[in-house]
Write an enzyme that holds these catalytic residues in place. Structure first.
Site: not given
Ligand code: DQA
Length: 142
Positions: A9-10, A17, A73, A76, A79, A86, A97, A99, A101, A106, A110
């Site tokens: 998401p996002n 963003r 990735n 959110a 977490h 699963d 995996e 990320h 950031s 942070r 997270r």
């Molecule tokens: C993220 C880090 C997550 O905590 C956050 O919710 C994201 C992006 C990252 O790519 O740094 O949406 O996965």
């Protein structure tokens, strides 16, 4: 070799963003960088992005028997999502995996990742390059 890159998401809002955290480059730009890298490495890559947990679970299940490695990735859902954990366990596809950031420096919430429990490797804080490192890791280890 077939790699599926899943973004949660996002991440479709990259570029808009929180650019101080995630940079100014867009989601489309991210895909272009990964595509170019995969071409060089002779990897067949496909992409999936969703803001919906169940849709991500469906995509992971659909990868069973078709995909050799997953780069995810979960954003959110990293977490919170036992369901994504699963699903990855169910299909048993080697997963890295990523990320953008550094989730360890942070907010406290997270620092915990469900997906880390199944991922062969977690790459955090390397920006978009982290996705390329994840592809390289899968190419080297599968
Ligand atoms: C993220 C880090 C997550 O905590 C956050 O919710 C994201 C992006 C990252 O790519 O740094 O949406 O996965």
């Amino acid at each position: 070799m077939k790699i599926l890159v899943i973004n949660g998401p996002n991440l479709n809002m990259l570029g808009i963003r929180e650019p101080d955290i995630y940079g100014k480059d867009t989601y489309a730009g991210l895909l272009n960088i990964i595509k170019a890298h995969c071409e060089k490495k002779n990897v067949e890559v496909s992409f999936f992005q969703s803001n919906h947990e169940g849709a991500i679970v469906d995509e992971i299940q659909a990868a069973y028997g078709k995909i050799d490695g997953i780069v995810i990735n979960p954003a959110a859902y990293t977490h919170t999502s036992v369901a994504i954990l699963d699903a990855l366990k169910a299909v048993g596809i080697p997963t890295v995996e990523v990320h953008i950031s550094d989730i360890n420096t942070r907010e406290e919430f997270r620092k915990h990742s469900y997906v880390s429990l199944v991922a062969k490797k977690t790459i955090a804080g390397h920006g978009f390059v982290g996705y390329l490192e994840a592809v390289d890791y899968l190419v080297e280890t599968i």
